[in-house]
Write a protein that holds these residues in place. Structure first.
Motif, PDB file in Angstrom:
ATOM      1  N   ARG A   1       6.947   4.788   0.111  1.00 26.36           N
ATOM      2  CA  ARG A   1       5.555   4.329   0.067  1.00 26.36           C
ATOM      3  C   ARG A   1       4.774   5.223  -0.904  1.00 26.36           C
ATOM      4  NH1 ARG A   1       4.082   1.339   4.941  1.00 26.36           N
ATOM      5  NH2 ARG A   1       5.502   1.717   6.667  1.00 26.36           N
ATOM      6  N   GLY A   2       3.561   4.788  -1.237  1.00 27.47           N
ATOM      7  CA  GLY A   2       2.702   5.577  -2.115  1.00 27.47           C
ATOM      8  C   GLY A   2       2.399   6.956  -1.555  1.00 27.47           C
ATOM      9  N   ARG A   3       2.149   7.014  -0.257  1.00 27.09           N
ATOM     10  CA  ARG A   3       1.781   8.289   0.373  1.00 27.09           C
ATOM     11  C   ARG A   3       2.901   9.331   0.262  1.00 27.09           C
ATOM     12  NH1 ARG A   3       1.349   5.164   6.026  1.00 27.09           N
ATOM     13  NH2 ARG A   3       1.182   3.502   4.490  1.00 27.09           N
TER      14      ARG A   3
ATOM     15  N   ALA B   1      -3.287   6.302   5.179  1.00 26.23           N
ATOM     16  CA  ALA B   1      -2.125   6.723   4.386  1.00 26.23           C
ATOM     17  C   ALA B   1      -2.371   8.061   3.689  1.00 26.23           C
ATOM     18  CB  ALA B   1      -1.798   5.659   3.341  1.00 26.23           C
TER      19      ALA B   1
ATOM     20  N   ASP C   1      -5.423   9.240  -6.893  1.00 28.67           N
ATOM     21  CA  ASP C   1      -4.926   8.137  -6.066  1.00 28.67           C
ATOM     22  C   ASP C   1      -5.171   6.850  -6.857  1.00 28.67           C
ATOM     23  OD1 ASP C   1      -4.610   6.006  -4.314  1.00 28.67           O
ATOM     24  OD2 ASP C   1      -5.475   7.050  -2.600  1.00 28.67           O
TER      25      ASP C   1
ATOM     26  N   CYS D   1      -3.658   3.942  -6.288  1.00 29.17           N
ATOM     27  CA  CYS D   1      -3.073   2.825  -5.541  1.00 29.17           C
ATOM     28  C   CYS D   1      -3.793   1.507  -5.821  1.00 29.17           C
ATOM     29  CB  CYS D   1      -3.068   3.137  -4.052  1.00 29.17           C
ATOM     30  SG  CYS D   1      -1.914   4.472  -3.662  1.00 29.17           S
ATOM     31  N   HIS D   2      -5.068   1.567  -6.224  1.00 25.01           N
ATOM     32  CA  HIS D   2      -5.813   0.335  -6.476  1.00 25.01           C
ATOM     33  C   HIS D   2      -5.840  -0.058  -7.947  1.00 25.01           C
ATOM     34  CE1 HIS D   2      -8.383   0.724  -2.554  1.00 25.01           C
ATOM     35  NE2 HIS D   2      -7.098   0.665  -2.324  1.00 25.01           N
TER      36      HIS D   2
ATOM     37  N   SER E   1       0.853   2.650  -5.385  1.00 22.99           N
ATOM     38  CA  SER E   1       1.463   1.904  -4.282  1.00 22.99           C
ATOM     39  C   SER E   1       1.726   0.476  -4.750  1.00 22.99           C
ATOM     40  CB  SER E   1       0.517   1.897  -3.078  1.00 22.99           C
ATOM     41  OG  SER E   1       1.018   1.057  -2.055  1.00 22.99           O
TER      42      SER E   1
ATOM     43  N   LYS F   1      -2.041  -4.608  -3.325  1.00 22.36           N
ATOM     44  CA  LYS F   1      -2.182  -3.759  -4.506  1.00 22.36           C
ATOM     45  C   LYS F   1      -1.963  -4.623  -5.757  1.00 22.36           C
ATOM     46  CE  LYS F   1      -2.745  -0.885  -1.400  1.00 22.36           C
ATOM     47  NZ  LYS F   1      -2.402   0.412  -0.933  1.00 22.36           N
TER      48      LYS F   1
ATOM     49  N   TYR G   1     -12.841  -0.948   3.627  1.00 15.74           N
ATOM     50  CA  TYR G   1     -12.455  -0.146   4.786  1.00 15.74           C
ATOM     51  C   TYR G   1     -13.509  -0.285   5.889  1.00 15.74           C
ATOM     52  CZ  TYR G   1      -9.259   1.931   1.401  1.00 15.74           C
ATOM     53  OH  TYR G   1      -8.306   2.123   0.447  1.00 15.74           O
TER      54      TYR G   1
HETATM   55  C1  PLP Z   1      -2.443   1.554  -0.165  1.00 17.41           C
HETATM   56  C2  PLP Z   1      -3.119   2.846  -0.404  1.00 17.41           C
HETATM   57  C3  PLP Z   1      -2.476   4.069  -0.239  1.00 17.41           C
HETATM   58  C4  PLP Z   1      -1.096   4.258   0.284  1.00 17.41           C
HETATM   59  O1  PLP Z   1      -0.157   3.415  -0.089  1.00 17.41           O
HETATM   60  P1  PLP Z   1       1.202   3.273   0.762  1.00 17.41           P
HETATM   61  O2  PLP Z   1       2.142   2.702  -0.220  1.00 17.41           O
HETATM   62  O3  PLP Z   1       0.883   2.350   1.901  1.00 17.41           O
HETATM   63  O4  PLP Z   1       1.572   4.637   1.239  1.00 17.41           O
HETATM   64  C5  PLP Z   1      -3.169   5.218  -0.543  1.00 17.41           C
HETATM   65  N1  PLP Z   1      -4.433   5.176  -0.981  1.00 17.41           N
HETATM   66  C6  PLP Z   1      -5.090   4.029  -1.139  1.00 17.41           C
HETATM   67  C7  PLP Z   1      -6.486   4.064  -1.622  1.00 17.41           C
HETATM   68  C8  PLP Z   1      -4.459   2.831  -0.841  1.00 17.41           C
HETATM   69  O5  PLP Z   1      -5.131   1.676  -0.969  1.00 17.41           O
END
Ligand code: PLP
Length: 364
Positions: free
Chosen positions: A14-16, A43, A112, A114-115, A136, A141, A308
């Motif tokens: 996963r991203g985390r 996460a 981060d 992820c977005h 992520s 995503k 959120y």
């Molecule tokens: C989805 C997300 C993560 C974590 O991604 P995972 O793959 O679920 O671990 C972290 N930060 C943000 C802002 C996210 O939207």
């Protein structure tokens, strides 16, 4: 080299786990603090706490969705060893002022992403500002491979350490991979913006019962996720999907422009810093009637997302002490979670979807 389409070498379960890998490589652990913003998902603190470090939370900008540089100054203490900067919904954070603060303190910056993988700040693409960044590739995503993430490390010495950690990781078991694959296929077949609420209810039910791979692990223990890579078939899918990275980014720009011009000004837009060019994951809007709007949207089968919902989504105020968030400590983030909704941007959104969402909002 085409950075957007480049297949990342370091892909994790996963991203985390990518965040965790970078923090470990920075020798961060028990007794240390890592600053991150409130108005985030579980996460992020999960990745920080897996190292043994404690997350500390910076408030968001007034009217914005990202870290407030002034509030960062408030939170930085002697135990803080790194700062995670989130580009929420794809809006780039105020990298100029934030970087200045961190350089002065000699603190590493982790982005981060992820977005977004394509947003820019003063002509520089996100993910290239600090020692490293994480991404992520799960549902919701910009690029979806199933479940998974990556770490991109800009600092060469640090990269060697993250690679060492990567080599020590294992591949997930075939049952987990199969479950993710089935979920991916089901999601691709069932999801359309008009089916959002239905698919969401089903997924929530299935992940509660354990039949689907949920988004979060129980707090209070380090999940097995933190020793896992991304499974090879998911990696192969990611590689294929990245070929379309420019088209996905262009689609996001087009859809966002349609929302921007179509949605009434009654719905306030979020703050975008000067010099920032967002490539949105979802299009954020502010409303004073969030609960009523969501209820009406579900009724009308119109995709409007609520996240959120809380400063550390999806934790309630009582639950958030488990990740060291003190309720009330980030008032902007709390107010934001009561006011922010977001509109879909993904590949299944077309001009007709936009039209129906815009009509719904403007008639609300
Ligand atoms: C989805 C997300 C993560 C974590 O991604 P995972 O793959 O679920 O671990 C972290 N930060 C943000 C802002 C996210 O939207």
């Amino acid at each position: 080299m085409d950075v957007l389409r480049e297949m990342p070498r370091l892909t994790f379960f996963r991203g985390r786990v990518g965040l965790y890998a970078i923090l470990k490589a920075l020798d961060i652990g028990p007794g240390d603090e890592v600053a991150t913003q409130a108005f985030t998902c579980l996460a992020v603190p999960e990745g920080i706490m897996a190292t043994g470090a404690k997350p500390v939370y910076v408030d968001t900008e007034a009217g914005g969705v990202n870290m407030c540089p002034q509030d960062l100054l408030r939170i930085l203490g002697p135990h803080c060893k790194a700062v995670v900067v989130q580009h929420t919904f794809g809006v780039p954070a105020q990298m100029g002022p934030i970087r200045e603060i961190l350089e002065e303190r000699g603190l590493p910056l982790i982005e981060d992403c992820c977005h977004t993988y394509a947003s820019t700040y003063v002509n520089q693409v996100v993910g290239t500002f600090g020692v490293g960044a994480f991404y992520s590739f799960e549902w919701g995503k910009p690029i979806i491979a199933g479940i998974g993430g990556s770490a991109v490390v800009n600092d060469p010495a640090l990269r060697a350490k993250v690679e060492e950690f990567y080599r020590s990781c294992q591949e997930p078991g075939w049952k987990t991979t199969l479950k993710i694959q089935i979920q991916f296929q089901a999601f691709m077949r069932l999801y359309r913006p008009e089916k959002y609420w239905q698919v969401r209810r089903t997924f929530q039910r299935l992940s509660k019962s354990g039949a689907a791979q949920g988004n979060y692990n129980p707090t209070g223990e380090v999940a097995a996720d933190f020793g896992l890579r991304m499974a090879p078939p998911l990696r192969a899918r990611l590689k294929r999907k990245l070929q379309d990275a420019h088209a996905v980014a262009q689609h996001s720009r087009d859809i966002a422009a349609q929302y921007e011009s179509g949605v009434s000004a009654v719905f306030k837009r979020v703050f975008v810093p000067e010099g920032a060019v967002p490539v949105y994951a979802r299009f954020p809007l502010l409303t004073d009637s969030k609960p009523a709007l969501l209820e009406a949207a579900e009724e009308a089968s119109v995709e409007i997302a609520d996240w959120y919902k809380t400063p550390i989504h999806p934790l309630s105020a009582e639950e958030s002490s488990s990740v060291h968030y003190e309720p009330g400590s980030c008032p902007n983030a709390e107010s934001l979670s009561h006011r922010l909704v977001s509109l879909p941007i993904n590949q299944k959104v077309d001009a007709r979807t936009v039209q129906s969402i815009v009509e719904f909002l403007n008639g609300f």
